[in-house]
Design a protein around this motif. Structure first.
Motif, mmCIF file in Angstrom:
data_model
loop_
_atom_site.group_PDB
_atom_site.id
_atom_site.type_symbol
_atom_site.label_atom_id
_atom_site.label_comp_id
_atom_site.label_asym_id
_atom_site.label_seq_id
_atom_site.Cartn_x
_atom_site.Cartn_y
_atom_site.Cartn_z
ATOM 1 N N GLN A 196 0.841 -1.188 0.000
ATOM 2 C CA GLN A 196 0.000 0.000 0.000
ATOM 3 C C GLN A 196 0.880 1.243 0.000
ATOM 4 O OE1 GLN A 196 -2.610 0.147 3.317
ATOM 5 N NE2 GLN A 196 -3.512 2.096 2.739
ATOM 6 N N VAL A 197 0.497 2.222 -0.797
ATOM 7 C CA VAL A 197 1.257 3.462 -0.894
ATOM 8 C C VAL A 197 0.837 4.379 0.236
ATOM 9 C CG1 VAL A 197 1.784 5.444 -2.337
ATOM 10 C CG2 VAL A 197 1.434 3.211 -3.380
ATOM 11 N N ASN A 198 1.802 4.811 1.035
ATOM 12 C CA ASN A 198 1.548 5.728 2.142
ATOM 13 C C ASN A 198 2.117 7.103 1.803
ATOM 14 O OD1 ASN A 198 0.500 3.598 3.659
ATOM 15 N ND2 ASN A 198 2.525 3.080 4.457
ATOM 16 N N VAL A 199 1.533 8.109 2.369
ATOM 17 C CA VAL A 199 2.056 9.460 2.188
ATOM 18 C C VAL A 199 3.217 9.635 3.159
ATOM 19 C CG1 VAL A 199 1.505 11.905 2.327
ATOM 20 C CG2 VAL A 199 -0.223 10.278 1.547
ATOM 21 N N MET A 200 4.321 10.159 2.646
ATOM 22 C CA MET A 200 5.493 10.332 3.493
ATOM 23 C C MET A 200 5.236 11.410 4.535
ATOM 24 S SD MET A 200 8.782 10.127 1.098
ATOM 25 C CE MET A 200 8.672 9.301 -0.459
ATOM 26 N N PRO A 201 5.666 11.155 5.742
ATOM 27 C CA PRO A 201 5.492 12.188 6.769
ATOM 28 C C PRO A 201 6.334 13.410 6.429
ATOM 29 C CG PRO A 201 6.829 10.380 7.601
ATOM 30 C CD PRO A 201 6.336 9.967 6.259
ATOM 31 N N GLY A 202 5.804 14.568 6.688
ATOM 32 C CA GLY A 202 6.502 15.792 6.344
ATOM 33 C C GLY A 202 7.355 16.286 7.496
ATOM 34 N N GLY A 203 8.632 16.280 7.335
ATOM 35 C CA GLY A 203 9.563 16.776 8.327
ATOM 36 C C GLY A 203 10.781 17.314 7.618
ATOM 37 N N LEU A 204 11.606 18.042 8.327
ATOM 38 C CA LEU A 204 12.801 18.628 7.725
ATOM 39 C C LEU A 204 13.776 17.544 7.275
ATOM 40 C CD1 LEU A 204 14.287 21.192 7.007
ATOM 41 C CD2 LEU A 204 15.309 21.167 9.282
ATOM 42 N N PHE A 205 13.947 16.507 8.104
ATOM 43 C CA PHE A 205 14.859 15.422 7.752
ATOM 44 C C PHE A 205 14.379 14.689 6.503
ATOM 45 C CE2 PHE A 205 16.635 11.090 8.432
ATOM 46 C CZ PHE A 205 17.972 11.444 8.355
ATOM 47 N N ASP A 206 13.073 14.438 6.429
ATOM 48 C CA ASP A 206 12.507 13.783 5.247
ATOM 49 C C ASP A 206 12.684 14.654 4.010
ATOM 50 O OD1 ASP A 206 11.729 11.664 6.800
ATOM 51 O OD2 ASP A 206 9.671 12.398 7.058
ATOM 52 N N LEU A 207 12.518 15.952 4.180
ATOM 53 C CA LEU A 207 12.679 16.870 3.068
ATOM 54 C C LEU A 207 14.110 16.856 2.542
ATOM 55 C CD1 LEU A 207 11.285 19.122 1.379
ATOM 56 C CD2 LEU A 207 12.216 20.717 3.037
#
Length: 162
Positions: A20-31
């Protein structure tokens, strides 16, 4: 040839089951990680364009390389064909790795994002890595050079005796 390569890569990636495709959590590290992955993917894109031009030029020169088949030691045909197949195999492996990056990124967790970066880096270094295994030896290889060297020595001895 391009259709064959794309079909092969699509069949390989279809065999990998995507969850299942999940939306990536938005954070500075993820960015920051996503920015790094996007930069690597842009570099891989330019490498694809470069490899595509190399294969195009190799395809244009194939008739000239085939003239080497007339010679007994195959002339330049053998190393030319090795270079052609090395470029094609590098493209196939890179396409597979790029599609694997997208499959891994679809999970959306931080471990997947951190795994996608080494996969991108491996895709960038694939041509250099594969070049170690496909070596161009030239026309007839090492045995032909040894034979020619010994034949030259025999001819020189024959001339010295006269």
């Amino acid at each position: 040839m391009a259709k064959i390569v794309l079909e092969l890569v699509n069949k390989i990636t279809e065999s990998i089951e995507i969850g299942q495709v999940n939306v990536m959590p938005g954070g500075l590290f993820d960015l920051i990680l996503n920015l790094v992955i996007n930069i690597l993917l842009v570099l891989i894109y330019f490498q694809f364009v470069k490899r595509g031009m190399e294969v195009f030029i190799l395809r244009l020169g194939m008739p000239i390389a085939c003239v080497g088949l007339i010679e007994s030691d195959q002339g330049s045909f053998k190393p030319y064909l090795q270079e052609f197949f090395q470029s094609m195999f590098a493209i196939i492996v890179q396409l597979f790795l790029v599609k694997l990056v997208f499959v891994v990124l679809q999970t959306g967790d931080i471990q997947a994002i951190m795994l996608a970066i080494p996969i991108c880096m491996t895709a960038l270094s694939t041509p250099k890595f594969l070049a170690k295994f496909v070596s161009s030896t030239g026309g007839g290889g090492g045995l032909n050079a040894i034979y020619q060297g010994s034949r030259m020595l025999q001819m020189a001895k024959g001339l010295a005796r006269r």
